[in-house]
Design an enzyme around this catalytic site. Sequence first.
Site, mmCIF file in Angstrom:
data_model
loop_
_atom_site.group_PDB
_atom_site.id
_atom_site.type_symbol
_atom_site.label_atom_id
_atom_site.label_comp_id
_atom_site.label_asym_id
_atom_site.label_seq_id
_atom_site.Cartn_x
_atom_site.Cartn_y
_atom_site.Cartn_z
ATOM 1 N N HIS A 1 0.901 -1.353 -0.021
ATOM 2 C CA HIS A 1 -0.039 -0.015 0.098
ATOM 3 C C HIS A 1 0.841 1.211 -0.005
ATOM 4 O O HIS A 1 1.991 1.268 0.498
ATOM 5 C CB HIS A 1 -0.643 -0.072 1.306
ATOM 6 C CG HIS A 1 -1.366 1.265 1.622
ATOM 7 N ND1 HIS A 1 -0.988 2.268 2.687
ATOM 8 C CD2 HIS A 1 -2.302 2.149 1.167
ATOM 9 C CE1 HIS A 1 -1.388 2.942 2.941
ATOM 10 N NE2 HIS A 1 -2.363 3.363 1.922
ATOM 11 N N ASN B 1 0.503 5.950 -0.354
ATOM 12 C CA ASN B 1 -0.450 6.803 -0.308
ATOM 13 C C ASN B 1 0.520 8.009 -0.076
ATOM 14 O O ASN B 1 1.104 8.442 0.772
ATOM 15 C CB ASN B 1 -1.602 6.817 0.605
ATOM 16 C CG ASN B 1 -2.331 8.047 0.952
ATOM 17 O OD1 ASN B 1 -2.202 8.342 2.105
ATOM 18 N ND2 ASN B 1 -2.874 8.513 -0.229
ATOM 19 N N ARG C 1 -0.143 12.554 -0.171
ATOM 20 C CA ARG C 1 -1.258 13.378 -0.676
ATOM 21 C C ARG C 1 -0.507 14.961 -0.226
ATOM 22 O O ARG C 1 0.264 15.085 0.633
ATOM 23 C CB ARG C 1 -2.382 13.081 0.307
ATOM 24 C CG ARG C 1 -2.076 12.987 1.585
ATOM 25 C CD ARG C 1 -3.298 12.045 2.548
ATOM 26 N NE ARG C 1 -2.711 12.244 3.663
ATOM 27 C CZ ARG C 1 -2.244 11.161 4.515
ATOM 28 N NH1 ARG C 1 -1.958 10.261 3.604
ATOM 29 N NH2 ARG C 1 -1.850 11.005 5.839
#
Lengths: 354, 354
Positions: free
Chosen positions: A132, A134, A136
């Site tokens: 995973h 991520n 941002r």
Amino acid sequence: MASSSRPMREQVEEYICSLQENIVSAFEKVDPDAPAFKRDSWTRPQGGRGLSCLFAVPHPSTGLAPQHECVLEKAGVNISIVHGTLPPAAVKQMRADHSSIPSELDGKSLPFFAAGISLVIHPRNPHAPTVHANYRYFEITEPSEGQEGQGQGKVIAWWFGGGSDLTPSYLYEEDAVHFHKTLKDACDPHGAAIYPTFKKWCDEYFYIPHRQESRGIGGLFFDDLSEEPHKRFLGDTNAQRPHTPADIFAFVRSVGDAFVPSYLPLLERRMHAPSTERERRWQLLRRGRYVEFNLVYDRGTKFGLMTPGARVESVLMSLPETARWEYMSDMGGDGEGSPEGRVTLVLKNPREWV
Amino acid sequence: MASSSRPMREQVEEYICSLQENIVSAFEKVDPDAPAFKRDSWTRPQGGRGLSCLFAVPHPSTGLAPQHECVLEKAGVNISIVHGTLPPAAVKQMRADHSSIPSELDGKSLPFFAAGISLVIHPRNPHAPTVHANYRYFEITEPSEGQEGQGQGKVIAWWFGGGSDLTPSYLYEEDAVHFHKTLKDACDPHGAAIYPTFKKWCDEYFYIPHRQESRGIGGLFFDDLSEEPHKRFLGDTNAQRPHTPADIFAFVRSVGDAFVPSYLPLLERRMHAPSTERERRWQLLRRGRYVEFNLVYDRGTKFGLMTPGARVESVLMSLPETARWEYMSDMGGDGEGSPEGRVTLVLKNPREWV
């Protein structure tokens, strides 16, 4: 807060778009005979757009299932670039970590901008780990006349967040070391304090209290990283970490770019490993734990499910194709006595890998 | 609050033990060649005991899988009878629904006693519905000298809670009607207001906001039922409902006893229905929604996972053996155009079945 001539939001948008494309094409090259990722672009009525790139193997009942066993089982690599208005409660909550938001704004709604990439890869082979990542960027701006939600006002607060972590069903120490070392090598040029601080945060974040074990073998996790003082570095006033917008963005690009080299070699090494029905069963039990973490504890998922108008299909794309639950399973409880026990021991006692 | 010569806690314990045995043996008789339920008795170090009765089909990799396809896929019928001490925060929270707890006790810990039966049945055949039921009795007592947690003090507050609801993957209207009618017939002799009130509460409780659909086609749900005024009946001062301990316990026994006749005929009707791989796929997608509800919204599950020392394996026994998630699945979105669409329509628009 533009450090070059261009606003950060534009730079981030450009970066996550190209990172998404690089990642998706890397996976498509690994298994050229598999169906391509499905590109699904969407717009948000309240403001913004996204591109979801999803991989799934058609179910046998569809008659569309490929002849060969695909390397991936289910995967999503999504980007979203949205803007809108934050309600007063959310502004107030964000002020806890961002003192640049003045208290005079309590009770006010403020324009926000958010851009990010989020991905989960569940490979088919039980010896290949789930991963995973991520990254941002978030911005709060002053209200601008006549352009509510367009966020053209002055930036009041901004920060980056993200991370990447590995969830193997079976432990290969060399894989864990490669994953962590690649991330550490991407962090270190940007400050020696980064890797140890965010590695520890990752171990704390991806923890399943009711199972008393971690979701996986860790990686990096960080949030609220900006030029302001940061709670995770407070104990160390000399902590080497990036501070300026340009330096923080350079760090984020560095770990973002490290995703493919941190993970793809592991996938290629394990994707054709021989496996048994028993190993598949264990993999599906581990996927059950993945579901438990994501639905019960993951802040992003909870926030997504509670947000009216959120795109639920994107929020839940992290869930595996299939998960399994057994009452008092006989797998994994025997410590060094089995490969399932060995990975469980590591999940209960996070290690330093580099 | 003993209405006969015996304390209610003893009467409830006796009842749930016998109900558990009746239910488990009813399922064992349906499929005599399947493995028996596994009886797993436990004691709670802090006080109390339980008996978990679990059914699972051994995984093919174990070499123990039965030759025939079992009727059930995964099932649990559990009872627990526990006592201990409620922290002040919990006492305070319970006072909201139980005015018999005097406000002088704010800030105090109090002994509690709880006894209940909880069950979930996931059959293998996609045409046979999943069912859940739960009945429980709760008591708060005055602290008693030298017997902390034994709950021998005077009863300050008590109540019953519970319910039963059906989750089909495919809609058979006659099954839904039979299930609801059997429950209604069990309720009606105890007060005409019960069924409509608790049916509505059930529709409200088993709702998945992020999917904008119900978990299933409903049944009964109630909590905090005692001799005190009840929030669900407040609008109707003439509401016909049981008030005394004896009358409420009689109502609970009536719906508890209705479990087997409400569900077993449906299982027997559908358990050998021919089914396709496509129908199995849909069943597993529906199980995914079941997991979403239980992990994200179900109060009992959340409470169980957050309670230190809770028996996690019992809390999570409600999860199915296998669940499936697809991004933007093509199944179920076509309304009257398919059996999958038809059940989805009903989940989005709860019906009156009797």
